[in-house]
Design an enzyme around this catalytic site. Structure first.
Site, PDB file in Angstrom:
ATOM      1  N   GLY A  22      13.973 -18.082   1.685  1.00  0.00           N
ATOM      2  CA  GLY A  22      12.942 -17.912   0.826  1.00  0.00           C
ATOM      3  C   GLY A  22      12.026 -16.752   0.784  1.00  0.00           C
ATOM      4  CG  ASP A  51       0.245   0.846   9.556  1.00  0.00           C
ATOM      5  OD1 ASP A  51       0.942   0.798  11.264  1.00  0.00           O
ATOM      6  OD2 ASP A  51       0.684   1.618   9.055  1.00  0.00           O
ATOM      7  CE  LYS A  97      20.089  -7.643   7.047  1.00  0.00           C
ATOM      8  NZ  LYS A  97      20.000  -8.813   6.870  1.00  0.00           N
ATOM      9  CE  LYS A 111       9.437  -8.861   8.282  1.00  0.00           C
ATOM     10  NZ  LYS A 111       7.929  -8.041   8.710  1.00  0.00           N
ATOM     11  NE  ARG A 150       2.025  -1.130   6.499  1.00  0.00           N
ATOM     12  CZ  ARG A 150       3.087  -0.125   5.866  1.00  0.00           C
ATOM     13  NH1 ARG A 150       2.670   0.601   6.369  1.00  0.00           N
ATOM     14  NH2 ARG A 150       4.443  -0.445   5.577  1.00  0.00           N
ATOM     15  CG  ASP A 151      -0.614  -5.747   1.493  1.00  0.00           C
ATOM     16  OD1 ASP A 151      -2.302  -6.324   0.967  1.00  0.00           O
ATOM     17  OD2 ASP A 151       0.338  -6.058   1.517  1.00  0.00           O
ATOM     18  CD  GLU A 152      -7.591  -3.661  -0.100  1.00  0.00           C
ATOM     19  OE1 GLU A 152      -8.742  -3.570  -0.231  1.00  0.00           O
ATOM     20  OE2 GLU A 152      -7.527  -2.005  -0.757  1.00  0.00           O
TER      21      GLU A 152
END
Length: 318
Positions: free
Chosen positions: A169, A64, A130, A88, A39-41
């Site tokens: 990283g 999404d 986790k 995350k 969803r991140d243009e």
């Protein structure tokens, strides 16, 4: 390079840290086409610039994982889905549990449904240590995602889980945070005994390739990892900053695990990784089905795992 080709691969979260690395690796195979779904243009734009001419074999799809119909459109003609999209950040998930579950649990369910609707034959779910005996919203959401994926496995739809440690990283990781601190600044660790499994991008690549090349699902793959004391990690990555120790955070552990006690009874091993099956198998059965041998570990946690022996090894991520 070994041949693990799929003609068309979709990666959810494909413009993120692990996803974008996977895109570049997959495009080394000349017959592979990749669908980047996120969803991140801005991340789409940056990845397209980074890939240059290779981007001609990439479809950049804004969407999404909460939208099953959009996922189904993106899955058209896809043979393999690598599901890496997730919320995350542990603290953010604690503060926004409903949003975390919408993305990490309902989103994973949507990925499964969309993939099966579209005739996808293989799904690989990217998980985390986790998810093992979770104490956080994030960990609980990834545990639920693992269960959904494993439950969906069938001969026609091979669904499996890869469970990583902390990728060195990655955005928001301890190494990333340390890199942004200036000399003399202070970082607070909630325990001097804190340990974590650390993993490299290259190791993650090899594990994903290993599962891509196998003709079965319904398993959890976990890497052979060493651990590190977080205080030592700080000394390596940011020797000029100050360390302060505070109280425990209720949603984080002192030590992480990569397998539960119950899972250890169903664990097999190859030369490169561990494999958790859905049932305990005799040696011959495990070898015939998975090319692996049963292993009897008493624990697989960051407290008792072999630690990095030198700071030089840790810097190199080996």
């Amino acid at each position: 390079m070994e041949n693990h080709s799929r003609k068309k691969v979709l990666i959810t979260g494909g413009a993120g840290y692990l996803g974008s690395f996977r895109v570049g690796e997959l495009l080394k195979q000349e017959d592979t086409h990749v669908v980047v779904f996120s969803r991140d243009e801005l991340k789409h734009f940056n990845l397209k610039m980074q890939l240059g001419d290779l981007s001609q074999r990439v479809d950049f799809v804004i969407g999404d994982v909460r939208d099953e119909d959009r996922l189904a459109e993106a899955c058209n003609g896809v043979e393999l889905v690598i599901h890496a999209a997730a919320m995350k950040q542990v603290g953010t998930c604690e503060d926004n549990p409903t949003e975390c579950y919408k993305t990490n649990v309902l989103g994973t369910e949507n990925v499964i449904h969309a993939a099966r609707r579209s005739g996808v034959r293989q799904l690989i779910f990217v998980s985390t240590d986790k998810a093992v005996e979770p104490v956080s919203v994030y960990g609980n959401s990834k545990q639920a995602g693992e269960r959904l994926v494993l439950k969906s496995n069938s001969p026609e739809f091979q669904a499996s889980v890869i469970r990583f440690g902390n990728l060195i990283g990655s955005p928001g990781s301890i190494v990333d945070k340390l890199s942004k601190l200036n000399a003399g600044e202070t970082i607070t660790l909630y325990s001097q005994e804190l340990t974590r499994f650390v993993d490299s991008l290259d190791n993650a690549r090899q594990l994903i390739y290993a599962q891509m090349s196998r003709d079965f699902g319904g398993v959890i793959m976990i890497p052979r990892l060493r651990s590190v004391k977080v205080a030592d990690l700080v000394s390596v990555c940011a020797p000029l900053i100050q360390v302060k120790f505070g109280g425990e955070r209720g949603f984080e552990k002192i030590h992480e695990k990569l397998a539960t006690k119950n899972e250890l009874s169903r664990m097999c091993e190859t030369e490169d990784f561990y494999l958790i099956t859905q049932e305990a198998l005799a040696q011959d059965g495990a070898l015939d089905k998975f090319g692996a041998l049963p292993v009897r570990l008493l624990a697989y946690d960051s407290e008792t795992a072999e630690e990095f022996s030198t700071f030089e090894e840790l810097r190199a991520g080996r």
